[in-house]
Design a protein around this motif. Sequence first.
Motif, mmCIF file in Angstrom:
data_model
loop_
_atom_site.group_PDB
_atom_site.id
_atom_site.type_symbol
_atom_site.label_atom_id
_atom_site.label_comp_id
_atom_site.label_asym_id
_atom_site.label_seq_id
_atom_site.Cartn_x
_atom_site.Cartn_y
_atom_site.Cartn_z
ATOM 1 N N TYR A 210 16.599 -12.675 -14.600
ATOM 2 C CA TYR A 210 16.458 -11.472 -13.753
ATOM 3 C C TYR A 210 14.987 -11.092 -13.618
ATOM 4 O O TYR A 210 14.480 -10.829 -12.511
ATOM 5 N N ASP A 211 14.273 -11.102 -14.752
ATOM 6 C CA ASP A 211 12.858 -10.693 -14.746
ATOM 7 C C ASP A 211 12.002 -11.680 -13.948
ATOM 8 O O ASP A 211 11.073 -11.289 -13.229
ATOM 9 N N LEU A 217 9.580 -13.032 -7.271
ATOM 10 C CA LEU A 217 9.886 -12.844 -5.838
ATOM 11 C C LEU A 217 9.662 -11.413 -5.374
ATOM 12 O O LEU A 217 9.699 -11.143 -4.168
ATOM 13 N N GLY A 218 9.500 -10.494 -6.325
ATOM 14 C CA GLY A 218 9.445 -9.078 -5.950
ATOM 15 C C GLY A 218 10.779 -8.624 -5.369
ATOM 16 O O GLY A 218 10.830 -7.694 -4.564
ATOM 17 N N ALA A 219 11.871 -9.284 -5.797
ATOM 18 C CA ALA A 219 13.186 -8.964 -5.230
ATOM 19 C C ALA A 219 13.739 -7.674 -5.849
ATOM 20 O O ALA A 219 13.411 -7.329 -6.990
ATOM 21 N N SER A 220 14.564 -6.982 -5.082
ATOM 22 C CA SER A 220 15.179 -5.747 -5.586
ATOM 23 C C SER A 220 16.348 -6.103 -6.504
ATOM 24 O O SER A 220 16.856 -7.240 -6.481
ATOM 25 N N ILE A 322 4.799 -17.453 -4.715
ATOM 26 C CA ILE A 322 5.906 -18.386 -4.506
ATOM 27 C C ILE A 322 6.080 -18.588 -3.008
ATOM 28 O O ILE A 322 6.307 -17.629 -2.270
ATOM 29 N N THR A 323 5.934 -19.824 -2.592
ATOM 30 C CA THR A 323 5.990 -20.091 -1.153
ATOM 31 C C THR A 323 7.412 -20.445 -0.695
ATOM 32 O O THR A 323 7.795 -20.152 0.423
ATOM 33 N N ASP A 324 8.162 -21.069 -1.588
ATOM 34 C CA ASP A 324 9.512 -21.482 -1.207
ATOM 35 C C ASP A 324 10.521 -20.694 -2.069
ATOM 36 O O ASP A 324 10.821 -21.060 -3.209
ATOM 37 N N ARG A 325 11.030 -19.608 -1.490
ATOM 38 C CA ARG A 325 11.911 -18.707 -2.241
ATOM 39 C C ARG A 325 13.143 -19.437 -2.763
ATOM 40 O O ARG A 325 13.511 -19.311 -3.933
#
Length: 486
Positions: A210-211, A217-220, A322-325
């Motif tokens: 998760y971290d 990714l800075g994902a929510s 990160i270029t390729d999520r």
Amino acid sequence: MVDNAPGTQTGTAQIGVTGLAVMGRNLARNFARNGYTVAVHNRSWAKTASLVEDHGDEGTFVPSESVEDFVASLERPRKIVVMVKAGAATDAVIDELVPLLEEGDIVVDAGNAHFPDTVRRENALRAQGLHFVGSGVSGGEEGALLGPSIMPGGTRESYESLGPILEKISAKVDGVPCCTYVGPDGAGHFVKMVHNGIEYADMQLIAEAYDLLKQGLGASAAEIGQIFADWNTGDLESFLIEITADVLQHVDAETGSAFVDIVLDQAEQKGTGRWTVQNGLDLGVPITGIAEATFARALSGGVPQREAAVGTLPAATTPWEITDRDAFVEDVRLALYASKVVAYSQGFDQIAAASAQFGWDIDRGAMARIWRGGCIIRARFLNRITEAYERDANLPLLLADPYFTGAVGNGVEAWRRIVSGAALHGVPTPAFSSSLAYYDGVRAERLPAALIQAQRDFFGAHTYRRTDREGTFHTLWSGDRTEQPA
Ligand SMILES: NC(=O)C1=CN([C@@H]2O[C@H](COP(=O)(O)OP(=O)(O)OC[C@H]3O[C@@H](n4cnc5c(N)ncnc54)[C@H](OP(=O)(O)O)[C@@H]3O)[C@@H](O)[C@H]2O)C=CC1
Ligand SMILES: O=C(CO)[C@H](O)[C@H](O)COP(=O)(O)O
């Protein structure tokens, strides 16, 4: 249906439960729903009364206010499940019960007892002609009601009469009960302890994944929750991944924030993980995934240390670009899977070592089988572990089973990218990293342990063995440096 009012004695109950907090209450209901007449008792009457009031229509309960009435309400040989706080409370309940019991009666401690306590209690009760069954039960409140995973120890003889009842109330996977005889005295509680240690490792690995997704990714939280939900359709399918997806998508009603973002980041523990690590040290089994998970909880709760470090210790990292999520998400998934296999492999090594040390003869394949359903670590890949031990009951290393060698080998490059990326960019991944270090250590043809042996011999004449011939040797380091047989 309630079979008697408190105080009357019918002796008709087939099983008794004392300790009616969340677990005992639901276990009692589970027995009743499966057609057993259940004697119920709790130290304080209110819990007994509310169980009967709220759920008396689910089956036949025989409530008692006193321990004497409770014991008298059971048919013989009596089968009594004790479901109270581990430690002194369990001893207190046993001490109250024992004088009222008769030869052949069975006392089951289904709490999270420390296995040396179970060994002690089993010895004491056996000397009095009683059976004492230390049994792990996992599944939490819901599992206790709908079908937990049950890990009973004690004598085989006690399992003959108790086993069918426990199997009936346990979870089923493909029609197979998640309950089997584990082994003598403390074996059941030992296996439950390792189950909990693995639970700690699994939870820490999920938290690290998760971290990584959050920081990388800075994902929510909700986006990461969706990633976990996707992962739950594949090899990682498990109860813990499923609830993680759920938790991450939950919104705090008060603030409107993601729930996970308003929870204090200090993980607590009741102690079963710590016991597992202590025992790993005693047995000399490297359970590094479980240990790192336990220490990670300790680090999170180390408030003075964290306050001294936050904003003081330089990060010295560059942002993780990160270029390729999708490729990154897949790398994290593969690294999580590989690290998880290491944690289970180490846990099963610990069971094998204890089984050999204490003469328990534990069947590891059967343990994997009863963990497939009902318990907190239930997971699709436990089928694979069962199959591995069916192929070879004496498998020395789960990772070396051809299926797992292939599965982990498939992810090893991704694992290295994730662990090295995390180190470069300052994302703490103790369990991912230590699991990879274990993997590289256990597969190494030659380890630097040779140098440690040489150092030990140098400063303490601790001796060493050679690669080229049998025997134990010492070099006269402060003399002429000749080698002597030790
Ligand atoms: N909660 C969970 O998810 C799981 C818990 N377990 C284990 O199951 C056991 C029960 O857990 P849980 O249901 O959560 O309840 P708790 O661990 O909170 O224990 C509460 C129960 O213990 C009784 N009790 C406490 N001290 C004494 C004493 N000195 N003498 C007699 N009874 C006493 C209480 O009685 P009173 O009501 O009178 O205070 C109550 O019935 C524990 O050993 C726990 O570790 C195992 C798997 C999962
Ligand atoms: O036994 C359990 C599940 O099988 C409990 O959920 C476990 O005791 C929780 O442990 P901790 O509070 O140490 O995280």
